[in-house]
Enzyme design. Sequence first.
Site, PDB file in Angstrom:
ATOM      1  CE  LYS A 168     -33.650  22.414  55.861  1.00 46.30           C
ATOM      2  NZ  LYS A 168     -32.432  22.584  56.635  1.00 46.30           N
ATOM      3  N   GLY A 220     -22.887  24.942  56.890  1.00 46.06           N
ATOM      4  CA  GLY A 220     -21.907  25.189  57.936  1.00 46.06           C
ATOM      5  C   GLY A 220     -20.668  25.924  57.466  1.00 46.06           C
ATOM      6  CB  ALA A 232     -27.074  25.361  53.665  1.00 44.41           C
ATOM      7  N   GLY A 233     -25.290  27.896  54.285  1.00 43.84           N
ATOM      8  CA  GLY A 233     -24.048  28.531  53.885  1.00 43.84           C
ATOM      9  C   GLY A 233     -23.977  30.028  54.125  1.00 43.84           C
ATOM     10  CG  ASN A 292     -28.168  26.394  63.252  1.00 51.00           C
ATOM     11  OD1 ASN A 292     -27.932  27.020  64.277  1.00 51.00           O
ATOM     12  ND2 ASN A 292     -28.303  25.090  63.254  1.00 51.00           N
ATOM     13  CB  THR A 293     -23.326  27.540  61.003  1.00 45.75           C
ATOM     14  OG1 THR A 293     -23.919  26.279  60.723  1.00 45.75           O
ATOM     15  CG2 THR A 293     -21.905  27.339  61.500  1.00 45.75           C
TER      16      THR A 293
END
Lengths: 383, 255
Positions: free
Chosen positions: B95, B156, B182-183, B204-205
């Site tokens: 990645k 995040g 992301a996000g 993830n977050t």
Amino acid sequence: MKLRETNHMEYMEGMEVIASDIMDRVLKATKEYDYYKYTSVDVYSVLQKDALTVDDFAALLSPAAEDFLEVMAQKSKQETAKHFGNSLCMFTPLYISNYCENYCVYCGFNCQNKIKRGKLSFAEIEHEMEVIAATGLREILLLTGESRKSDVEYIGEAVRLATKYFTNIGIEIYPLNTDEYAYLHECGADFVSVYQETYNPDKYEELHLRGPKRIFPYRFYAQERAILGGMRGVAFGSLLGLDDFRKDAFAAGLHAMLLQQKYPQAEISFSFPRLRPFINNADNNPNDVHEPQLLQVMLAYRLFMTYAGITISTRERAGFRDKVAGMVATKLSAGVKVSVGGHDEVSKGDEQFEISDPRTVSEVKQMLKARGLQTVYSDYIRV
Amino acid sequence: MEDKLIIGGHAFHSRFILGSGKFSLEMTNAVIENAGVEMATLALRRANVGGEENILDFMPEGITLLPNTSGARNADEAARIARLARELGCGDFVKLEVIRDTKYLLPDNFETIRATEILVKEGFIVMAYMYPDLNVARDLAAAGAAAIMPLGSPIGSNKGLLTKDFIKILVDEIDLPIIVDAGIGRPSQACEAMELGVEAVMANTAIATARDVPLMAKAFKLAIESGRAAYLAGLGRVLEHKAEASSPLTGFLEA
């Protein structure tokens, strides 16, 4: 010898001058910073925001924000989790020399103090590193006093030795010129910590009577020279309580913010050393930094610079450190000795200050685990 | 026909890619099981081979490792990290993330294209994290990327699909798996992304910051499956049908 023989705002021979206006901007804004003008309404409105301006940061450092510590802490915990998850990096410092030519009136290492001085040989350094690495740590911070007895070549060799045992090597040494930072970077160091102590040039002059450290602007621009020399990250801080801590905290935050704006690739982190208020001192000395004030400062930084690393020192008691881990701090030291060497053998020089949290690496790791946090030993790859 | 996600010639049943590093490593197994994921990212800088808390030691057998190049500030650094990952036995997937802004952590699209060119030549299966830009996605495809990973919002931030319209353009125009990276802050946003037609979602977050991490992993799994099913079922047809039925402007036409 004559004290205060030089103008503290004039560079000494050999000190590099770089083109930058950051110091002027920081000093001007700090001079104009009137923290009494902020009210609880201002603070409340700042706490509704996602991204904070410099003025918002100023409000969070104001006396009015002291009433909002719990709200700030809740928000800070969320931000810290968003950016760092539940991870805490752990490291330990290694003092390799405490010879010092500076006369800083508040420091245990100052050249007027009749303390036991020492410098580790390379064999001793390596042995200390072996002992530290055996605890599992992969990050180390090398420290020296300011003296030609621990010159850049000596520090460079210590850094080279550290690369055998550690993935992440920071240095907390006297300010250098860009080419010297580049040399230490080549040796394997990537992070540089320099604390301005106080951002009030007049107070600075009173406290730093002799030695290269007396030169305010040279110290101020150390981080920028470190970045220009190829260092990956820099740490900032003031010794809270030396002067007006609100102004000093404001100045260090603004200093870091302006540097990150100018060099967006730079990794930014902070430490918050403080002078403990004297017992029996007046209760209401506005410069006193008790735990609530220290926490307020840390929280203001987290909310202003959500991405920044925040280190919590062993100067603070275990009960404080444990609670700020994960709420605001992202890095903590463990197994700390502030004498020269001393991780294994008897130390070769006296301590710089007294620590309040003597726990070992595994004890701190257990504490973090019990609090639902994870210890990160390696979070760095040198490329 | 079985619905599979194909990346670089490898087939996956799960369309959920799990990020790691923000929750305790010993939870990894439980999270992976609940999430039903077959692929998990890991920051190579967290690999502490032979040492404590080595992220590689916590990845279960059978999971496809997706090492990321976190920490790389330019293409050459990213390439070096990818090579190191391969040497450590992480396989050929990478990645790719190239970031030179420590504040917002937004990807550097130009350097990402350059790194893709380098890594594809060396046989890596490159999944490129990027700011959703059609021209960049085309260049990445031309450079041989195996998947394009546009951000939904700043990493995040848990803000969801702020770049939705631009991601949709990539879905419509790029003949490679588009994976929102992301996000994504909540399962409903992951579902929304899947309905849009992206091939997979990475998170993830949102999971790491949940009160019950394994349970949130499961919630994401279900949301992603649901969004995929909705996409395959053809979400748009209800509206089309309604439009056909009323035809207020063209109903006067005679055959």
